[in-house]
Design a protein around this motif. Structure first.
Motif, PDB file in Angstrom:
ATOM      1  N   VAL A  93     113.449  18.903  39.095  1.00 25.33           N
ATOM      2  CA  VAL A  93     113.971  18.973  40.464  1.00 25.33           C
ATOM      3  C   VAL A  93     112.845  19.302  41.439  1.00 25.33           C
ATOM      4  CG1 VAL A  93     115.517  20.249  42.003  1.00 25.33           C
ATOM      5  CG2 VAL A  93     116.313  19.561  39.727  1.00 25.33           C
ATOM      6  N   ARG A  94     111.975  20.246  41.058  1.00 26.39           N
ATOM      7  CA  ARG A  94     110.855  20.602  41.944  1.00 26.39           C
ATOM      8  C   ARG A  94     109.892  19.433  42.107  1.00 26.39           C
ATOM      9  NH1 ARG A  94     107.962  24.280  39.583  1.00 26.39           N
ATOM     10  NH2 ARG A  94     109.248  24.955  37.832  1.00 26.39           N
ATOM     11  N   PHE A  95     109.692  18.653  41.036  1.00 30.80           N
ATOM     12  CA  PHE A  95     108.853  17.456  41.153  1.00 30.80           C
ATOM     13  C   PHE A  95     109.468  16.457  42.130  1.00 30.80           C
ATOM     14  CE2 PHE A  95     108.102  13.052  39.861  1.00 30.80           C
ATOM     15  CZ  PHE A  95     106.716  12.977  39.981  1.00 30.80           C
ATOM     16  N   MET A  96     110.784  16.273  42.036  1.00 30.50           N
ATOM     17  CA  MET A  96     111.461  15.347  42.953  1.00 30.50           C
ATOM     18  C   MET A  96     111.275  15.794  44.397  1.00 30.50           C
ATOM     19  SD  MET A  96     114.956  14.797  40.761  1.00 30.50           S
ATOM     20  CE  MET A  96     115.788  13.887  42.047  1.00 30.50           C
ATOM     21  N   GLU A  97     111.385  17.102  44.642  1.00 30.52           N
ATOM     22  CA  GLU A  97     111.181  17.620  45.997  1.00 30.52           C
ATOM     23  C   GLU A  97     109.757  17.354  46.472  1.00 30.52           C
ATOM     24  OE1 GLU A  97     113.802  21.316  47.189  1.00 30.52           O
ATOM     25  OE2 GLU A  97     112.774  21.742  45.299  1.00 30.52           O
ATOM     26  N   ALA A  98     108.781  17.621  45.604  1.00 30.70           N
ATOM     27  CA  ALA A  98     107.383  17.425  45.976  1.00 30.70           C
ATOM     28  C   ALA A  98     107.060  15.958  46.215  1.00 30.70           C
ATOM     29  CB  ALA A  98     106.473  17.993  44.885  1.00 30.70           C
ATOM     30  N   ALA A  99     107.752  15.080  45.484  1.00 28.52           N
ATOM     31  CA  ALA A  99     107.500  13.644  45.623  1.00 28.52           C
ATOM     32  C   ALA A  99     108.247  13.036  46.806  1.00 28.52           C
ATOM     33  CB  ALA A  99     107.900  12.925  44.332  1.00 28.52           C
ATOM     34  N   GLY A 100     109.017  13.864  47.504  1.00 27.39           N
ATOM     35  CA  GLY A 100     109.700  13.368  48.696  1.00 27.39           C
ATOM     36  C   GLY A 100     111.016  12.680  48.430  1.00 27.39           C
ATOM     37  N   ALA A 101     111.694  13.062  47.346  1.00 23.14           N
ATOM     38  CA  ALA A 101     113.005  12.467  47.054  1.00 23.14           C
ATOM     39  C   ALA A 101     113.965  12.718  48.212  1.00 23.14           C
ATOM     40  CB  ALA A 101     113.577  13.063  45.765  1.00 23.14           C
ATOM     41  N   ASP A 102     114.853  11.764  48.438  1.00 24.34           N
ATOM     42  CA  ASP A 102     115.810  11.860  49.541  1.00 24.34           C
ATOM     43  C   ASP A 102     116.989  12.718  49.103  1.00 24.34           C
ATOM     44  OD1 ASP A 102     117.501  11.594  51.668  1.00 24.34           O
ATOM     45  OD2 ASP A 102     117.597   9.406  51.633  1.00 24.34           O
ATOM     46  N   PHE A 103     116.867  14.033  49.330  1.00 30.74           N
ATOM     47  CA  PHE A 103     117.919  14.929  48.885  1.00 30.74           C
ATOM     48  C   PHE A 103     119.165  14.839  49.760  1.00 30.74           C
ATOM     49  CE2 PHE A 103     114.722  16.800  46.188  1.00 30.74           C
ATOM     50  CZ  PHE A 103     115.459  17.188  45.085  1.00 30.74           C
ATOM     51  N   ASP A 104     119.054  14.209  50.921  1.00 31.02           N
ATOM     52  CA  ASP A 104     120.267  13.956  51.698  1.00 31.02           C
ATOM     53  C   ASP A 104     121.211  13.055  50.918  1.00 31.02           C
ATOM     54  OD1 ASP A 104     119.659  15.536  53.846  1.00 31.02           O
ATOM     55  OD2 ASP A 104     118.710  13.932  54.995  1.00 31.02           O
ATOM     56  N   GLU A 105     120.642  12.083  50.205  1.00 35.85           N
ATOM     57  CA  GLU A 105     121.467  11.205  49.382  1.00 35.85           C
ATOM     58  C   GLU A 105     121.999  11.939  48.154  1.00 35.85           C
ATOM     59  OE1 GLU A 105     122.625   8.043  49.779  1.00 35.85           O
ATOM     60  OE2 GLU A 105     121.920   8.425  51.825  1.00 35.85           O
ATOM     61  N   LEU A 106     121.285  12.953  47.700  1.00 39.93           N
ATOM     62  CA  LEU A 106     121.684  13.683  46.501  1.00 39.93           C
ATOM     63  C   LEU A 106     122.655  14.818  46.803  1.00 39.93           C
ATOM     64  CD1 LEU A 106     118.232  13.765  44.688  1.00 39.93           C
ATOM     65  CD2 LEU A 106     120.177  12.286  44.192  1.00 39.93           C
ATOM     66  N   LYS A 107     123.130  14.878  48.046  1.00 44.85           N
ATOM     67  CA  LYS A 107     124.157  15.853  48.399  1.00 44.85           C
ATOM     68  C   LYS A 107     125.562  15.311  48.140  1.00 44.85           C
ATOM     69  CE  LYS A 107     121.514  18.217  52.028  1.00 44.85           C
ATOM     70  NZ  LYS A 107     121.444  18.506  53.487  1.00 44.85           N
ATOM     71  N   ARG A 108     125.656  14.033  47.834  1.00 38.43           N
ATOM     72  CA  ARG A 108     126.956  13.393  47.611  1.00 38.43           C
ATOM     73  C   ARG A 108     126.977  12.756  46.237  1.00 38.43           C
ATOM     74  NH1 ARG A 108     125.284  12.228  52.750  1.00 38.43           N
ATOM     75  NH2 ARG A 108     124.290  10.306  52.048  1.00 38.43           N
ATOM     76  N   VAL A 109     128.143  12.722  45.610  1.00 41.60           N
ATOM     77  CA  VAL A 109     128.271  12.082  44.304  1.00 41.60           C
ATOM     78  C   VAL A 109     129.544  11.238  44.269  1.00 41.60           C
ATOM     79  CG1 VAL A 109     127.054  13.942  43.088  1.00 41.60           C
ATOM     80  CG2 VAL A 109     129.545  14.024  43.290  1.00 41.60           C
ATOM     81  N   GLU A 110     129.505  10.231  43.427  1.00 41.11           N
ATOM     82  CA  GLU A 110     130.723   9.483  43.132  1.00 41.11           C
ATOM     83  C   GLU A 110     131.568  10.305  42.167  1.00 41.11           C
ATOM     84  OE1 GLU A 110     128.636   5.041  43.320  1.00 41.11           O
ATOM     85  OE2 GLU A 110     129.676   5.713  41.507  1.00 41.11           O
ATOM     86  N   PHE A 111     132.851  10.392  42.454  1.00 45.57           N
ATOM     87  CA  PHE A 111     133.752  11.175  41.613  1.00 45.57           C
ATOM     88  C   PHE A 111     135.069  10.410  41.533  1.00 45.57           C
ATOM     89  CE2 PHE A 111     136.506  14.489  40.150  1.00 45.57           C
ATOM     90  CZ  PHE A 111     135.696  15.412  39.492  1.00 45.57           C
TER      91      PHE A 111
END
Length: 456
Positions: A221-239
């Motif tokens: 998760v920290r690597f994803m943050e450092a690499a600039g992952a779009d966490f706005d998109e990761l605030k939502r999930v299909e359910f």
């Protein structure tokens, strides 16, 4: 995706004639409504109500399940044994969603593929029973069949099947689904937040064996943050929602016509399944689900034969569409290693791509000397391990798990890192039907399944 403002339309005369063929067939596990006219009126009222899910969402789930059937995703299906009207509170719904999200993060890391999240929620109100009646102290009353049929209290008034509960079931499902959508689309499902919950679980000394695994996820998760992952998109999930298609008048009343192609869809849930007690060929339940567009599941116990399985596949998936059919095995820890391999080998000859999921709960029930229905956590784990072992030997993909769970700290299943024993069952046994894994046991199972996935 279709326009969600008009996902389905009322049936034109004759369009659903074939869909009602189930009425001419033997049918199992249906309540004996004392007020048959009231039951017909309730079903007619439900038929006029808006759909709970949209046809476009159902098609999207089929695509996700097709990926899982082909080994490109993993399915997590979990929730209450039997939802109750009283349990449809914000706190309890949030706790169940939270538990499933936490499990999904762990499984995603272990599987290295997307995890399809389905809740036994917003419709799991009816339950099959082993007997039509229940006797206590010389008094015999109708068995409790779930809140959508009758009440749990052991009185004649409570146990009388009430068709008004059908309509209440619809409204409770709608309210539940509304809250589930809010939780999964409004930021509650943020990957970083969900993982922080899991770090707390792994930090508990009782769960120390999972701390390394949790630390690996933390680094990812920290690597994803450092690499600039779009966490706005990761605030939502299909359910997605799922339940057993048991109460036929309710499922039929919730069936609509897809406005794009004229096909029937059961809008009570994205996914419905037929249980072990109602999957008889030539009976009503399999006939009904064979005619709807939804992805469908069938529970398979240890007695099913390769020949019977082929006939089920031919009926429910004649066009051999990946994502259409899910086979949910519930063999029991002591039988899965013998019963499942012949089915896996036989299925290779059917030219089909079913999704295989394990239900390690229903084949492992026991009753304690004090009368509590329970399950041993070790048996649940053993059946999961047998499921994975059988698939490794057959060269097939173990596509998911199907769990009865709650987000609460109940004491209904024995064992786990909390070492729940028979004396503990009385402290917080809250299920009205079958015992569920509690929050801690559910997370522990997720870590154990993730370990299996890393060894595949």
């Amino acid at each position: 995706m279709i326009d969600s403002t008009e996902p389905v339309v009322a049936a034109r005369p004759g369009v659903l004639a074939g869909l009602d063929h189930w009425r001419t067939l033997p049918i199992d596990q249906q309540p004996a409504w004392p007020d048959s006219e009231g039951a017909r009126a309730a079903a007619a009222e439900i038929a006029t109500m808006p759909p709970l899910v949209f046809a476009g969402e159902i098609d999207q789930l089929r695509t996700r399940l097709a990926a899982a059937a082909e080994g490109r995703a993993f399915v997590l299906q979990g929730g209450d044994c039997a939802e109750t009207f009283a349990g449809a509170t914000a706190d309890q719904i949030r706790a169940r969603v939270k538990t499933i999200l936490q499990m999904a993060v762990v499984l995603t890391y272990g599987a290295s593929v997307p995890v399809v999240k389905m809740g036994r929620m917003a419709g799991q109100f009816a339950k099959p029973r082993s007997s039509e009646t229940e006797t206590r102290d010389g008094t015999t009353l109708p068995a409790y069949r779930g809140d959508i049929v009758n009440g749990y209290d052991f009185t004649a008034e409570s146990r009388r099947p009430d068709p008004g509960r059908l309509v209440r079931g619809y409204h409770t499902a709608a309210a539940t689904l509304n809250l589930v959508r809010a939780f999964t689309q409004g930021g509650f499902a943020d990957l970083r937040q969900v993982h922080s919950w899991n770090r707390g679980f792994a930090a508990n000394p009782a769960n120390q064996r999972y701390e390394v695994f949790a630390s690996e996820i933390d680094r990812a998760v920290r690597f994803m943050e450092a690499a600039g992952a779009d966490f706005d998109e990761l605030k939502r999930v299909e359910f997605y929602t799922a339940h057993e298609a048991l109460l036929m008048e309710y499922e039929r009343a919730m069936t609509r016509i897809d406005s794009r192609n004229g096909t029937p869809v059961d809008t009570s849930a994205h996914f419905v399944w037929v249980g072990e007690r109602t999957r008889a060929l030539g009976h009503a339940h399999l006939d009904f689900v064979s005619r709807i567009r939804n992805p469908i599941g069938v529970k398979l116990g240890p007695s099913v034969t390769p020949d019977e399985l082929e006939r089920i596949v031919d009926l429910l998936d004649p066009d051999r569409e990946p994502g259409r059919l899910t086979l949910i095995t519930r063999m029991g820890a002591g039988r899965i290693r013998d019963a499942l391999p012949p089915l896996l080998e036989a299925s290779k000859r059917f030219a089909s791509t079913p999704l295989w999921i394990t239900d390690p709960m229903h084949g492992n029930g026991i009753t304690t000397p004090t009368g509590y229905k329970t399950r041993r956590f070790d048996d649940v784990v053993d059946e999961v391990q047998g499921f994975f072992a059988a698939h490794r030997a057959a060269g097939t993909w173990p596509g998911g798990i199907h769990i009865e769970l709650t987000g609460d700290d109940v004491t209904e299943c024995l064992g786990g890192s909390e070492h729940i024993d028979e004396a503990d069952l009385a402290s917080r046994y809250e299920s009205l039907c079958d015992p569920r894994l509690n929050h801690m046991q559910s997370l522990e199972l997720a870590f154990l399944v993730a370990e299996e996935l890393t060894r595949r």
